[in-house]
Write a protein that holds these residues in place. Structure first.
Motif, short mmCIF file in Angstrom:
data_model
loop_
_atom_site.label_atom_id
_atom_site.label_comp_id
_atom_site.label_asym_id
_atom_site.label_seq_id
_atom_site.Cartn_x
_atom_site.Cartn_y
_atom_site.Cartn_z
N UNK A 174 8.90 -9.60 -0.31
CA UNK A 174 9.91 -10.47 -0.42
C UNK A 174 10.47 -9.43 -2.00
N UNK A 175 10.17 -8.55 -2.40
CA UNK A 175 11.40 -7.45 -3.05
C UNK A 175 11.69 -7.40 -2.07
N UNK A 176 11.24 -7.09 -0.65
CA UNK A 176 12.11 -5.97 -0.20
C UNK A 176 12.64 -6.88 0.81
N UNK A 177 12.90 -8.11 1.09
CA UNK A 177 13.60 -8.54 1.89
C UNK A 177 14.44 -9.34 0.18
N UNK B 176 3.56 1.20 -1.58
CA UNK B 176 2.85 1.93 -2.47
C UNK B 176 4.57 2.10 -3.61
N UNK B 177 5.72 2.24 -3.40
CA UNK B 177 6.21 2.01 -3.73
C UNK B 177 7.15 0.58 -4.87
N UNK B 178 6.54 0.15 -4.17
CA UNK B 178 6.94 -1.46 -4.56
C UNK B 178 5.67 -1.34 -5.37
N UNK B 179 5.03 -1.77 -4.74
CA UNK B 179 3.65 -2.34 -5.67
C UNK B 179 3.56 -1.23 -6.96
N UNK B 180 3.63 -0.24 -6.82
CA UNK B 180 3.73 0.50 -8.20
C UNK B 180 3.82 -0.10 -9.40
N UNK B 181 4.61 -0.62 -9.81
CA UNK B 181 4.86 -2.28 -11.02
C UNK B 181 3.70 -2.76 -11.51
N UNK B 182 3.44 -3.63 -10.35
CA UNK B 182 2.54 -4.75 -10.01
C UNK B 182 0.88 -3.80 -10.33
N UNK B 183 0.60 -2.62 -9.94
CA UNK B 183 -0.65 -2.33 -10.64
C UNK B 183 -0.66 -1.64 -11.71
N UNK C 24 10.56 -6.14 -8.02
CA UNK C 24 8.81 -6.54 -7.65
C UNK C 24 7.46 -6.89 -9.17
N UNK C 25 8.15 -7.29 -9.91
CA UNK C 25 7.27 -7.28 -11.74
C UNK C 25 8.25 -8.62 -11.39
N UNK C 26 9.24 -8.98 -10.75
CA UNK C 26 9.98 -10.54 -11.81
C UNK C 26 10.79 -10.22 -12.44
N UNK D 262 -4.78 -8.63 -4.20
CA UNK D 262 -4.37 -7.48 -3.06
C UNK D 262 -3.19 -8.34 -2.50
N UNK D 263 -3.33 -9.94 -1.72
CA UNK D 263 -2.22 -10.89 -1.05
C UNK D 263 -1.26 -10.97 -2.08
N UNK D 264 -1.37 -10.93 -3.26
CA UNK D 264 -0.31 -11.03 -4.09
C UNK D 264 0.66 -9.83 -4.14
N UNK D 265 -0.61 -8.36 -4.19
CA UNK D 265 0.42 -7.57 -3.90
C UNK D 265 1.29 -7.64 -2.77
N UNK D 266 1.04 -7.92 -1.58
CA UNK D 266 1.82 -7.52 -0.53
C UNK D 266 2.46 -8.50 -0.20
N UNK D 267 2.25 -9.80 -0.74
CA UNK D 267 3.51 -11.17 -0.68
C UNK D 267 4.34 -10.59 -1.65
#
Length: 255
Positions: A130-133, A107-114, A167-169, A121-126
């Motif tokens: 990618x961001x963690x990698x 959820x930390x990484x997904x936060x900015x996208x949300x 994550x938000x590129x 959901x699939x895009x957020x997961x991807x």
């Protein structure tokens, strides 16, 4: 033949005031695409203030005033039409102390996208993966994505904050002494990461460590008393600075 890198961002005659106090004096500096620029200088010299001018983080402080301009791809970020939320998406920031949210790693990484309205959901997961990698953290956390981010070590928390920013590129990554709260091994990981990330981003880092500036940056800019004294290729700055003041600081004669 190497193609000449273009300036991704530059400040022109930038003055900055906290109330009546003038913290920055006429700073003109350009940041080239896919290069790391290190801002160095003694404490209180204006380098963090300058960094925060580049994505308008100082706007949150009452009584500030900015004169001059900061251009991102030729657009003045202080012009009235600039969307500050969009600016901070394009110019991400990593702070001195790791500041993960009290949520799961995922959820930390997904936060900015949300926050930016992404619902797929699939895009957020991807993007999260990618961001963690990209932040060199995936292998350490992939089996515990839904556990609290606060359970990570300091170095892992800082890489998580980097993943969150990525994550938000963004196009530019600002880093305000990102390793100063970390031990030497975690610091080394952050520095290795900076080398990898510059392939994708333009990076501007404030550091109190001249050794770190020498290791990670292509360009070094030396600030003193709110003024940009000198900037140039890092190797030149550390071996043949033009300015006596820069030389005195780099050789440890003052500062």
């Amino acid at each position: 033949m190497a193609t000449e890198k273009r300036a991704k961002m530059h400040s022109a005659n930038l003055d900055f005031y906290y109330g009546d106090f003038k913290a920055l004096h006429d700073v003109t500096l350009e940041f080239l695409e896919h290069e790391v620029t290190a801002l160095i200088g003694p404490s209180g010299c204006g380098k963090s203030t300058f960094l925060r001018c580049l994505n308008r983080m100082n706007d949150l402080i009452p009584g500030i005033r900015v004169e001059g301009s900061v251009l991102l791809d030729g657009d003045d970020i202080y012009a009235g039409r600039m969307d500050v939320v969009e600016l901070r998406r394009r110019v991400g920031m990593v702070f001195q102390k790791p500041n993960p949210f009290p949520k799961s790693i995922f959820e930390n990484v997904a936060y900015g996208l949300r926050v930016n309205g992404v619902k797929d959901k699939a895009f957020i997961q991807q993007r999260a993966e990618e961001s963690l990698k990209h932040a060199a953290l995936w292998d350490e956390v992939k089996d515990r994505l839904h556990t609290s981010a606060l359970g990570l070590s300091g170095g892992q928390q800082q890489r998580l904050c980097i993943a969150r920013a990525l994550a938000v590129e963004p196009e530019i990554l600002l880093m305000d002494e990102p390793a100063s709260a970390l031990d030497p091994i975690a610091t080394q990981k952050i520095e290795e990461l900076i080398h990898i990330l510059k392939q994708y981003y333009t990076i501007i880092i404030v550091t109190h460590s001249m050794q770190q500036a020498a290791r990670v940056s292509d360009i070094t800019a030396y600030f003193y008393m709110g003024k940009l004294i000198e900037a140039g290729p890092t190797e030149t700055m550390f071996t043949r600075p033009k300015n006596k003041q820069t030389e005195d600081y780099i050789t440890g004669r003052f500062g």
